[in-house]
Design an enzyme around this catalytic site. Structure first.
Site, PDB file in Angstrom:
ATOM      1  N   PRO A 192      20.816   3.301   8.694  1.00  0.00           N
ATOM      2  CA  PRO A 192      21.547   2.848   7.509  1.00  0.00           C
ATOM      3  C   PRO A 192      20.971   3.490   6.257  1.00  0.00           C
ATOM      4  CG  PRO A 192      20.098   1.109   8.337  1.00  0.00           C
ATOM      5  CD  PRO A 192      20.030   2.235   9.325  1.00  0.00           C
ATOM      6  N   ASP A 193      21.832   3.765   5.287  1.00  0.00           N
ATOM      7  CA  ASP A 193      21.368   4.314   4.000  1.00  0.00           C
ATOM      8  C   ASP A 193      21.013   3.142   3.090  1.00  0.00           C
ATOM      9  OD1 ASP A 193      21.175   5.346   1.374  1.00  0.00           O
ATOM     10  OD2 ASP A 193      22.293   7.127   2.003  1.00  0.00           O
ATOM     11  N   ILE A 194      19.727   2.946   2.864  1.00  0.00           N
ATOM     12  CA  ILE A 194      19.248   1.771   2.128  1.00  0.00           C
ATOM     13  C   ILE A 194      19.712   1.825   0.668  1.00  0.00           C
ATOM     14  CG2 ILE A 194      17.189   0.454   1.459  1.00  0.00           C
ATOM     15  CD1 ILE A 194      15.789   1.954   3.886  1.00  0.00           C
ATOM     16  N   LYS A 204      25.894   8.491  -3.749  1.00  0.00           N
ATOM     17  CA  LYS A 204      25.282   7.159  -3.614  1.00  0.00           C
ATOM     18  C   LYS A 204      25.659   6.231  -4.768  1.00  0.00           C
ATOM     19  CE  LYS A 204      21.662   9.035  -0.739  1.00  0.00           C
ATOM     20  NZ  LYS A 204      20.632   8.649   0.204  1.00  0.00           N
ATOM     21  N   ASN A 220       7.921  12.040   9.089  1.00  0.00           N
ATOM     22  CA  ASN A 220       7.920  13.199   8.191  1.00  0.00           C
ATOM     23  C   ASN A 220       6.643  13.217   7.359  1.00  0.00           C
ATOM     24  OD1 ASN A 220       8.399  11.708   5.595  1.00  0.00           O
ATOM     25  ND2 ASN A 220      10.244  11.101   6.706  1.00  0.00           N
ATOM     26  N   LYS A 266       6.046   4.943  28.265  1.00  0.00           N
ATOM     27  CA  LYS A 266       5.797   6.329  27.884  1.00  0.00           C
ATOM     28  C   LYS A 266       6.570   7.281  28.801  1.00  0.00           C
ATOM     29  CE  LYS A 266       2.156   9.693  27.283  1.00  0.00           C
ATOM     30  NZ  LYS A 266       0.822  10.106  27.679  1.00  0.00           N
ATOM     31  N   ASP A 314      16.779   9.991   8.480  1.00  0.00           N
ATOM     32  CA  ASP A 314      18.240   9.845   8.508  1.00  0.00           C
ATOM     33  C   ASP A 314      18.735   9.421   9.883  1.00  0.00           C
ATOM     34  OD1 ASP A 314      18.815  10.464   5.844  1.00  0.00           O
ATOM     35  OD2 ASP A 314      18.515  12.601   6.239  1.00  0.00           O
ATOM     36  N   LYS A 348      23.971  13.930  -4.767  1.00  0.00           N
ATOM     37  CA  LYS A 348      23.465  12.646  -4.253  1.00  0.00           C
ATOM     38  C   LYS A 348      23.756  11.501  -5.205  1.00  0.00           C
ATOM     39  CE  LYS A 348      20.123  14.334  -1.221  1.00  0.00           C
ATOM     40  NZ  LYS A 348      18.796  14.733  -0.841  1.00  0.00           N
TER      41      LYS A 348
HETATM   42  N1  CTP Z   1      17.536   6.944   1.228  1.00  0.00           N
HETATM   43  C1  CTP Z   1      17.643   5.642   1.678  1.00  0.00           C
HETATM   44  N2  CTP Z   1      17.999   5.394   2.980  1.00  0.00           N
HETATM   45  C2  CTP Z   1      18.262   6.400   3.825  1.00  0.00           C
HETATM   46  C3  CTP Z   1      18.159   7.734   3.396  1.00  0.00           C
HETATM   47  C4  CTP Z   1      17.787   7.983   2.080  1.00  0.00           C
HETATM   48  O1  CTP Z   1      17.390   4.713   0.899  1.00  0.00           O
HETATM   49  N3  CTP Z   1      18.604   6.127   5.075  1.00  0.00           N
HETATM   50  C5  CTP Z   1      17.175   7.204  -0.164  1.00  0.00           C
HETATM   51  C6  CTP Z   1      15.865   7.883  -0.368  1.00  0.00           C
HETATM   52  O2  CTP Z   1      14.815   6.951  -0.528  1.00  0.00           O
HETATM   53  C7  CTP Z   1      16.095   8.692  -1.634  1.00  0.00           C
HETATM   54  C8  CTP Z   1      17.560   9.045  -1.554  1.00  0.00           C
HETATM   55  O3  CTP Z   1      18.128   8.086  -0.676  1.00  0.00           O
HETATM   56  O4  CTP Z   1      15.947   7.911  -2.783  1.00  0.00           O
HETATM   57  C9  CTP Z   1      17.835  10.438  -1.116  1.00  0.00           C
HETATM   58  O5  CTP Z   1      17.465  10.614   0.207  1.00  0.00           O
HETATM   59  P1  CTP Z   1      17.716  11.969   1.040  1.00  0.00           P
HETATM   60  O6  CTP Z   1      17.316  11.698   2.449  1.00  0.00           O
HETATM   61  O7  CTP Z   1      17.048  13.084   0.354  1.00  0.00           O
HETATM   62  O8  CTP Z   1      19.256  12.121   0.910  1.00  0.00           O
HETATM   63  P2  CTP Z   1      20.351  12.168   1.982  1.00  0.00           P
HETATM   64  O9  CTP Z   1      21.452  11.318   1.450  1.00  0.00           O
HETATM   65  O10 CTP Z   1      19.805  11.793   3.302  1.00  0.00           O
HETATM   66  O11 CTP Z   1      20.815  13.689   1.955  1.00  0.00           O
HETATM   67  P3  CTP Z   1      20.289  14.990   2.729  1.00  0.00           P
HETATM   68  O12 CTP Z   1      19.565  14.537   3.965  1.00  0.00           O
HETATM   69  O13 CTP Z   1      21.510  15.736   3.002  1.00  0.00           O
HETATM   70  O14 CTP Z   1      19.382  15.704   1.782  1.00  0.00           O
END
Ligand code: CTP
Length: 408
Positions: free
Chosen positions: A313-315, A349, A216, A295, A285, A345
């Site tokens: 995973p959501d860190i 979270k 991104n 390739k 995500d 959020k």
């Molecule tokens: N974050 C994280 N790990 C992930 C995704 C997000 O640590 N896998 C953290 C980002 O660094 C940020 C916060 O979570 O601090 C919000 O991330 P965002 O991607 O905007 O939120 P999402 O929960 O993914 O929601 P959405 O995609 O619906 O906006």
């Protein structure tokens, strides 16, 4: 990142002792004045053998002092007058001999005399050593530097690398830009002293095959600015960075990663040892469910390939759900309805603070505006809703964080 005005209203006495690094001090004067400081240069006789007072007068816009008998001072006390207005005395370059003189409290020429006579409680002394590596590593110099620090002086550097004598090693004076950054940080209030901060920054890159991937537009600038501001505020900082081409802020421990999984694996084991976790990274995500070993070729394919994605995973959520989590700050990059999404959020979270910004408007830019959202309040930063550069915002955020940690 702009250094402009970071030293506005500051008065620096810049002392030069003898050494080839004196040529770098000319550039340092330029950088200090560009950052808004007024600079009074004082030179030893040995420094004059390397660079003339004329050059430094022209760059600083002030006549240079070289003698304690300078008749320009009404009371003939240059050694007293010069340090009374100064916010700091910076000796750059500080030769081995000059450091030894400071340790002994010598006072037979203007520069060491004014260092001895300065009001220690409000005018700190900072030295930037510059010498050959053998001179630097000599027990006499090491003993002197340790004593100088014990006497309350601060030491910037030295750096290492190629030396004027042709040798390579420790002892080079830091580059002017590094000295400027260190001085700016040094003069800032230490609101996060003793705190350990863990920060994620930048995008992640999720490979599809050995040459392609999903990523991104995040530049990492906000996270890097926060890391710098946190060090300036006295914190110990670990920065886990996705693939970005940004220099590591001075004093920051940086760990480079590529994928969300690597970021997760790097952050999680460290999180509990930190007081604060700030998640600025734009973590992907999803990632491709399988990684092609080679390739993926277009040749011979009738249809465009499709990819199955799997969730990363959501860190931040994982850190926030630790048994004893650090104080967690999330970022929300949104394209619309910022407050609503940010608050959602925050709850999802389970974190105490989220920093909202409008993603597409900020990615890669130097200026931004933020919205600090907690369970009860939402406050724009800058307070008037205008824009500010990311370092200014990062510093304001660190002030806010320090205040919240005190209340927590
Ligand atoms: N974050 C994280 N790990 C992930 C995704 C997000 O640590 N896998 C953290 C980002 O660094 C940020 C916060 O979570 O601090 C919000 O991330 P965002 O991607 O905007 O939120 P999402 O929960 O993914 O929601 P959405 O995609 O619906 O906006």
């Amino acid at each position: 990142m702009s250094e402009r005005a970071d030293l506005l209203g500051r008065h620096i006495v810049l002392g030069l002792s003898g050494g080839i690094a004196c040529y770098k001090s000319a550039e340092l004067v330029r950088l200090l004045t560009k950052a808004g400081a007024t600079v009074q240069v004082v030179m030893t006789e040995a420094a004059e053998a390397f660079i003339t007072p004329v050059t430094l007068q022209a760059l600083s816009g002030r006549a240079v002092y070289t003698s304690q008998w300078d008749a320009r001072e009404g009371n003939n006390m240059a050694h007293i007058n010069l340090s009374r207005e100064a916010d700091a005395v910076l000796i750059a370059p500080a030769s081995a001999d000059f450091i030894a003189r400071l340790v002994q409290g010598r006072a037979d020429e203007l520069l060491s005399l004014l260092c001895l006579a300065r009001p220690r409680e409000r005018c700190p002394l900072v030295v930037a050593p510059a010498m050959n590596r053998e001179m630097w590593s000599h027990p006499a110099t090491q003993r002197n530097v340790a004593q100088l620090q014990a006497d309350g002086a601060h030491v910037f550097g030295p750096g290492d690398g190629e030396q004027a004598c042709g040798e390579t090693g420790d002892g080079r004076m830091l580059e002017p830009a590094d000295l400027l950054a260190d001085l700016i940080g040094f003069l800032r209030p230490k609101t996060l002293a003793g705190k350990r901060l863990l920060i994620t920054a930048g995008p992640t890159f999720e490979p599809i095959d050995p040459v392609r991937g999903i990523t991104n537009h995040s530049s990492g600038k906000m996270g890097f600015a926060i890391a710098r501001a946190a060090v300036e505020a006295g914190a110990q900082v670990t920065l886990v960075a996705g693939p970005v081409h940004l220099p590591t802020p001075r004093g920051v421990q940086r760990l480079d990663v590529m994928t969300a999984q690597q970021m997760f694996d790097t952050v999680l084991p460290q999180a509990a040892q930190h007081d604060v976790f700030i998640a600025t990274a734009a973590v992907a995500d999803w990632r491709p469910a399988t990684l092609a070993e080679h390739k993926i070729k277009k040749e011979g394919k009738k249809q465009a390939p499709t990819f199955e994605l799997t969730e990363n995973p959501d860190i931040l959520a994982a850190v926030a759900s630790l048994a004893r989590p650090p104080y967690c700050v999330g970022f929300a990059a949104e394209s619309e309805r910022l407050l609503e999404h940010a608050r959602a959020k925050l709850q999802r979270k389970r974190i105490p603070l989220i920093v909202g910004n409008l993603g597409p408007a900020t990615f890669g830019r130097d200026d931004n505006s933020l919205l600090l959202v907690d369970a009860d309040t939402a406050r724009p930063l800058p307070a008037d809703g205008s824009q500010a550069d990311k370092l200014t915002l990062a510093r304001a955020l660190m002030d806010e964080l320090a205040a919240r940690l005190l209340r927590a």
